[in-house]
Design a protein around this motif. Structure first.
Motif, mmCIF file in Angstrom:
data_model
loop_
_atom_site.group_PDB
_atom_site.id
_atom_site.type_symbol
_atom_site.label_atom_id
_atom_site.label_comp_id
_atom_site.label_asym_id
_atom_site.label_seq_id
_atom_site.Cartn_x
_atom_site.Cartn_y
_atom_site.Cartn_z
ATOM 1 N N ALA A 15 10.727 -63.111 93.304
ATOM 2 C CA ALA A 15 12.026 -62.141 94.058
ATOM 3 C C ALA A 15 11.470 -62.050 95.962
ATOM 4 O O ALA A 15 12.427 -61.555 96.191
ATOM 5 N N CYS A 16 11.600 -63.132 95.937
ATOM 6 C CA CYS A 16 11.493 -63.066 97.739
ATOM 7 C C CYS A 16 11.340 -61.150 98.295
ATOM 8 O O CYS A 16 11.776 -60.863 99.017
ATOM 9 N N MET A 17 9.783 -60.854 97.353
ATOM 10 C CA MET A 17 9.798 -59.862 98.692
ATOM 11 C C MET A 17 8.035 -60.070 99.186
ATOM 12 O O MET A 17 7.297 -60.276 98.833
ATOM 13 N N GLY A 18 7.683 -59.011 100.321
ATOM 14 C CA GLY A 18 6.708 -58.792 101.027
ATOM 15 C C GLY A 18 5.907 -57.621 100.538
ATOM 16 O O GLY A 18 6.901 -57.113 99.854
ATOM 17 N N VAL A 19 4.917 -57.276 100.677
ATOM 18 C CA VAL A 19 4.559 -55.813 100.553
ATOM 19 C C VAL A 19 5.377 -54.752 100.918
ATOM 20 O O VAL A 19 5.567 -53.554 100.060
ATOM 21 N N ALA A 20 5.957 -54.492 101.798
ATOM 22 C CA ALA A 20 6.595 -53.606 102.534
ATOM 23 C C ALA A 20 7.817 -54.036 101.413
ATOM 24 O O ALA A 20 8.270 -52.455 101.352
ATOM 25 N N ASP A 21 8.893 -54.824 101.760
ATOM 26 C CA ASP A 21 9.416 -54.874 100.076
ATOM 27 C C ASP A 21 9.109 -53.681 98.992
ATOM 28 O O ASP A 21 9.881 -52.792 98.604
ATOM 29 N N LEU A 22 8.106 -54.145 98.144
ATOM 30 C CA LEU A 22 7.708 -53.932 97.443
ATOM 31 C C LEU A 22 7.106 -52.696 97.507
ATOM 32 O O LEU A 22 7.600 -52.590 96.129
ATOM 33 N N GLY A 23 6.403 -52.633 98.233
ATOM 34 C CA GLY A 23 6.661 -50.964 98.525
ATOM 35 C C GLY A 23 7.371 -49.983 98.370
ATOM 36 O O GLY A 23 7.419 -49.174 97.993
ATOM 37 N N GLU A 24 8.525 -50.649 99.544
ATOM 38 C CA GLU A 24 9.707 -49.625 99.504
ATOM 39 C C GLU A 24 10.595 -49.288 97.742
ATOM 40 O O GLU A 24 10.929 -48.539 97.499
ATOM 41 N N VAL A 49 1.497 -49.714 87.660
ATOM 42 C CA VAL A 49 1.668 -51.463 87.173
ATOM 43 C C VAL A 49 3.275 -51.045 86.642
ATOM 44 O O VAL A 49 3.973 -52.214 87.489
ATOM 45 N N GLY A 50 3.848 -49.763 86.030
ATOM 46 C CA GLY A 50 4.683 -50.052 85.590
ATOM 47 C C GLY A 50 5.882 -49.768 86.868
ATOM 48 O O GLY A 50 6.878 -50.448 86.392
ATOM 49 N N LYS A 51 5.761 -49.146 87.717
ATOM 50 C CA LYS A 51 6.738 -49.393 89.378
ATOM 51 C C LYS A 51 6.581 -50.636 89.824
ATOM 52 O O LYS A 51 7.696 -51.051 89.922
ATOM 53 N N LEU A 52 5.352 -51.600 90.238
ATOM 54 C CA LEU A 52 5.465 -52.833 90.374
ATOM 55 C C LEU A 52 6.389 -53.808 89.238
ATOM 56 O O LEU A 52 7.318 -53.912 89.795
ATOM 57 N N ALA A 53 5.814 -53.688 88.047
ATOM 58 C CA ALA A 53 7.058 -54.491 87.341
ATOM 59 C C ALA A 53 8.151 -54.301 87.321
ATOM 60 O O ALA A 53 9.009 -55.591 87.444
ATOM 61 N N ALA A 55 9.809 -53.330 89.274
ATOM 62 C CA ALA A 55 11.162 -53.023 90.920
ATOM 63 C C ALA A 55 10.878 -54.783 91.009
ATOM 64 O O ALA A 55 11.632 -55.646 91.939
ATOM 65 N N LEU A 56 9.819 -55.612 90.732
ATOM 66 C CA LEU A 56 9.493 -56.640 90.380
ATOM 67 C C LEU A 56 11.028 -57.789 89.194
ATOM 68 O O LEU A 56 10.861 -58.709 89.677
#
Length: 69
Positions: A15-24, A49-53, A55-56
């Motif tokens: 997803a080309c995301m770093g920690v800050a990108d994914l968190g946001e 886990v649901g939020k992370l999935a 977002a990704l």
């Protein structure tokens, strides 16, 4: 729940995301993400886990460690 950190990192890379990108995008604190990555994904809330999935753009099962399924 236990997240497979390797799978999480692969999904982040795809997803080309770093920690800050994914968190946001997932509305999850940066500190929480760092703890998940550092602590081998242990003791993660189902909601997180649901939020992370979401977002990704992956299924929740794609992030959960095999021992948890």
């Amino acid at each position: 729940m236990i997240i497979d950190v390797k799978k999480l990192k692969i999904a982040m890379a795809r997803a080309c995301m770093g920690v800050a990108d994914l968190g946001e995008k997932a509305n999850v604190g940066r500190a929480t993400l760092i703890r998940i990555l550092r602590d081998d994904g242990e003791n993660v809330r189902c909601k997180t886990v649901g939020k992370l999935a979401r977002a990704l753009g992956v299924d929740v099962l794609d992030l959960i460690a095999k021992d948890e399924k």
